[in-house]
Design an enzyme around this catalytic site. Structure first.
Site, mmCIF file in Angstrom:
data_model
loop_
_atom_site.group_PDB
_atom_site.id
_atom_site.type_symbol
_atom_site.label_atom_id
_atom_site.label_comp_id
_atom_site.label_asym_id
_atom_site.label_seq_id
_atom_site.Cartn_x
_atom_site.Cartn_y
_atom_site.Cartn_z
ATOM 1 N N THR A 135 -18.371 16.675 38.356
ATOM 2 C CA THR A 135 -19.454 17.303 39.109
ATOM 3 C C THR A 135 -19.665 16.532 40.405
ATOM 4 O O THR A 135 -20.137 15.387 40.403
ATOM 5 C CB THR A 135 -20.760 17.299 38.273
ATOM 6 O OG1 THR A 135 -20.438 17.781 36.972
ATOM 7 C CG2 THR A 135 -21.834 18.154 38.901
ATOM 8 N N ALA A 176 -19.635 9.572 36.996
ATOM 9 C CA ALA A 176 -20.802 9.281 37.839
ATOM 10 C C ALA A 176 -22.089 9.331 37.023
ATOM 11 O O ALA A 176 -23.132 9.751 37.519
ATOM 12 C CB ALA A 176 -20.853 10.265 39.001
ATOM 13 N N ALA A 209 -23.197 4.969 32.966
ATOM 14 C CA ALA A 209 -22.258 3.843 32.827
ATOM 15 C C ALA A 209 -21.747 3.416 34.199
ATOM 16 O O ALA A 209 -21.622 2.214 34.480
ATOM 17 C CB ALA A 209 -21.107 4.234 31.914
ATOM 18 N N LYS A 212 -31.589 3.773 28.591
ATOM 19 C CA LYS A 212 -31.590 2.674 29.575
ATOM 20 C C LYS A 212 -32.531 2.932 30.756
ATOM 21 O O LYS A 212 -33.116 2.000 31.292
ATOM 22 C CB LYS A 212 -30.168 2.400 30.074
ATOM 23 C CG LYS A 212 -29.289 1.765 29.001
ATOM 24 C CD LYS A 212 -27.938 1.390 29.554
ATOM 25 C CE LYS A 212 -27.036 0.912 28.431
ATOM 26 N NZ LYS A 212 -25.707 0.520 28.889
ATOM 27 N N SER A 223 -23.249 1.083 16.156
ATOM 28 C CA SER A 223 -23.389 -0.012 17.117
ATOM 29 C C SER A 223 -22.822 -1.319 16.561
ATOM 30 O O SER A 223 -23.069 -1.691 15.412
ATOM 31 C CB SER A 223 -24.864 -0.219 17.469
ATOM 32 O OG SER A 223 -24.996 -1.403 18.233
ATOM 33 N N TYR A 246 -14.301 1.911 24.161
ATOM 34 C CA TYR A 246 -13.457 1.122 23.257
ATOM 35 C C TYR A 246 -13.329 1.886 21.950
ATOM 36 O O TYR A 246 -14.015 2.893 21.742
ATOM 37 C CB TYR A 246 -14.027 -0.286 23.048
ATOM 38 C CG TYR A 246 -15.501 -0.288 22.728
ATOM 39 C CD1 TYR A 246 -15.957 -0.151 21.425
ATOM 40 C CD2 TYR A 246 -16.449 -0.374 23.746
ATOM 41 C CE1 TYR A 246 -17.305 -0.118 21.141
ATOM 42 C CE2 TYR A 246 -17.798 -0.353 23.473
ATOM 43 C CZ TYR A 246 -18.222 -0.219 22.155
ATOM 44 O OH TYR A 246 -19.557 -0.178 21.881
ATOM 45 N N GLY A 250 -12.992 -1.439 26.873
ATOM 46 C CA GLY A 250 -14.283 -2.030 27.212
ATOM 47 C C GLY A 250 -14.868 -2.980 26.171
ATOM 48 O O GLY A 250 -16.040 -3.353 26.270
HETATM 49 P P1 ATR Z 1 -22.986 7.768 30.564
HETATM 50 O O1 ATR Z 1 -24.379 7.259 30.640
HETATM 51 O O2 ATR Z 1 -22.193 7.313 29.382
HETATM 52 O O3 ATR Z 1 -22.235 7.562 31.829
HETATM 53 P P2 ATR Z 1 -23.500 10.504 31.261
HETATM 54 O O4 ATR Z 1 -24.594 10.105 32.184
HETATM 55 O O5 ATR Z 1 -23.691 11.715 30.423
HETATM 56 O O6 ATR Z 1 -23.150 9.329 30.276
HETATM 57 O O7 ATR Z 1 -22.152 10.665 32.117
HETATM 58 C C1 ATR Z 1 -20.972 10.997 31.526
HETATM 59 C C2 ATR Z 1 -19.879 11.038 32.599
HETATM 60 O O8 ATR Z 1 -18.684 11.480 31.978
HETATM 61 C C3 ATR Z 1 -20.154 12.010 33.724
HETATM 62 O O9 ATR Z 1 -19.592 11.538 34.909
HETATM 63 C C4 ATR Z 1 -19.437 13.271 33.238
HETATM 64 O O10 ATR Z 1 -19.058 14.154 34.263
HETATM 65 P P3 ATR Z 1 -20.127 15.221 34.849
HETATM 66 O O11 ATR Z 1 -20.986 14.460 35.800
HETATM 67 O O12 ATR Z 1 -19.293 16.231 35.506
HETATM 68 O O13 ATR Z 1 -20.882 15.744 33.663
HETATM 69 C C5 ATR Z 1 -18.207 12.646 32.633
HETATM 70 N N1 ATR Z 1 -17.558 13.526 31.652
HETATM 71 C C6 ATR Z 1 -17.947 13.792 30.403
HETATM 72 N N2 ATR Z 1 -17.090 14.642 29.794
HETATM 73 C C7 ATR Z 1 -16.114 14.911 30.712
HETATM 74 C C8 ATR Z 1 -14.935 15.707 30.709
HETATM 75 N N3 ATR Z 1 -14.575 16.414 29.632
HETATM 76 N N4 ATR Z 1 -14.183 15.740 31.819
HETATM 77 C C9 ATR Z 1 -14.535 15.027 32.916
HETATM 78 N N5 ATR Z 1 -15.631 14.256 32.995
HETATM 79 C C10 ATR Z 1 -16.412 14.190 31.905
#
Ligand code: ATR
Length: 271
Positions: A152, A127, A130, A65, A14, A216, A237
């Site tokens: 998804t 989705a 973040a 969070k 961090s 970032y 970011g």
């Molecule tokens: P954060 O709080 O950082 O947003 P998260 O809630 O785990 O973390 O969400 C990660 C996001 O990155 C999700 O939208 C995830 O897609 P899924 O909803 O399908 O899981 C996306 N993500 C992570 N790895 C990915 C990959 N290899 N290809 C496409 N999307 C990815």
């Protein structure tokens, strides 16, 4: 001396302690800000302990969070609307929660990058948490449209349902992307953390489209290499990280810290 912290898991890398100590030094404020590795499932207990031990407030990063939102007794509008909290502060001894991610993102885009979202067609990829943290702030800037594209589909659908009262938000499936011309691409996925290749057709973006990645450092390389290859102006970011931190600092100390180029440089050396 006032005590602050950031809870997360992982937390070792961090940059928040460095940022807040820098802000404090510049404003002649004495404070301690430490990273705390939170235990999954024990956020409430550990957060309570920190406050009992004299903590004045703390930041919260992944994956706590939403836990922090439940932990705080009074939530600001930014926290209520995103159902997540990245800043805990005390007001007359009561635990309060705010979320500065959305304002941090908008300030970086609007003030630092000088990009106006108004009337723009935006594609937001991802989705997760973040995305949730910044969508209300994006919609409050009157874009023409905000389309959510996620691996998804159901998660994108839930997100749209949560925020559909706030503005022109909708979901887009892969086979419909080709019909669009976007002005701004926002990556909120965590795919760069695992160095997964980022791919989208160049043709779905306007000639002068720009790309903003909430990641970032190394995590932003997947999207930045794609943007470079496709001749799209890229922003990572780091600016948002600094701006959301500045807002947390202001909530705690009532003084606005300066986000300077020299601080940016120090952080870049750490990444
Ligand atoms: P954060 O709080 O950082 O947003 P998260 O809630 O785990 O973390 O969400 C990660 C996001 O990155 C999700 O939208 C995830 O897609 P899924 O909803 O399908 O899981 C996306 N993500 C992570 N790895 C990915 C990959 N290899 N290809 C496409 N999307 C990815």
């Amino acid at each position: 001396m006032k005590k602050y912290a950031v809870f997360g898991n992982p937390i070792k890398h961090s940059l928040s302690p460095l940022i807040h100590h820098y802000f404090a030094k510049n404003l002649n404020i004495n404070l301690i800000y430490k990273p705390i590795l939170g235990t999954l499932g024990k956020f409430e207990k550990e957060a309570e302990e920190f406050l009992q031990q004299g903590g004045s407030g703390f930041n919260i990063t992944l994956p706590f969070k939403q836990d922090a939102f439940k932990f705080s007794k009074i939530n600001t509008e930014s926290a209520k609307i995103t159902k997540s909290v990245n800043t805990i502060f005390l007001k007359d001894g009561v635990v309060c929660g705010a979320n500065t991610d959305g304002v941090g993102f908008i300030r970086d885009l609007k003030i630092n990058i000088k990009y106006d979202i108004k009337n723009k067609n935006i594609l937001l990829v991802g989705a997760g948490g973040a995305a949730m943290g910044i969508i209300p702030s994006i919609l409050s800037e009157y874009p023409s449209s905000l389309k959510i594209y996620n691996r998804t589909y159901e998660k994108a659908l839930n997100l749209c349902n949560d925020f559909k009262n706030l503005g022109p938000i909708s979901i887009i499936k892969e086979n419909y992307l080709e019909k669009e011309k976007f002005d701004l691409l926002i990556n909120t996925t965590s795919l760069g953390i695992n160095n997964v290749k980022f791919e989208l057709p160049r043709g779905i973006f306007n000639k002068d489209a720009i790309c903003y990645d909430l990641s970032y450092g190394k995590a932003s390389h997947s999207v930045s290499s794609w943007a470079k290859k496709n001749n799209i102006l890229f922003y990572d970011g780091l600016g948002m990280l600094l701006e959301q931190a500045a807002d947390s600092f202001f909530i705690w100390e009532g003084k606005k810290p300066l986000v300077t180029e020299s601080l940016r440089k120090i952080l870049l050396e750490k990444l």
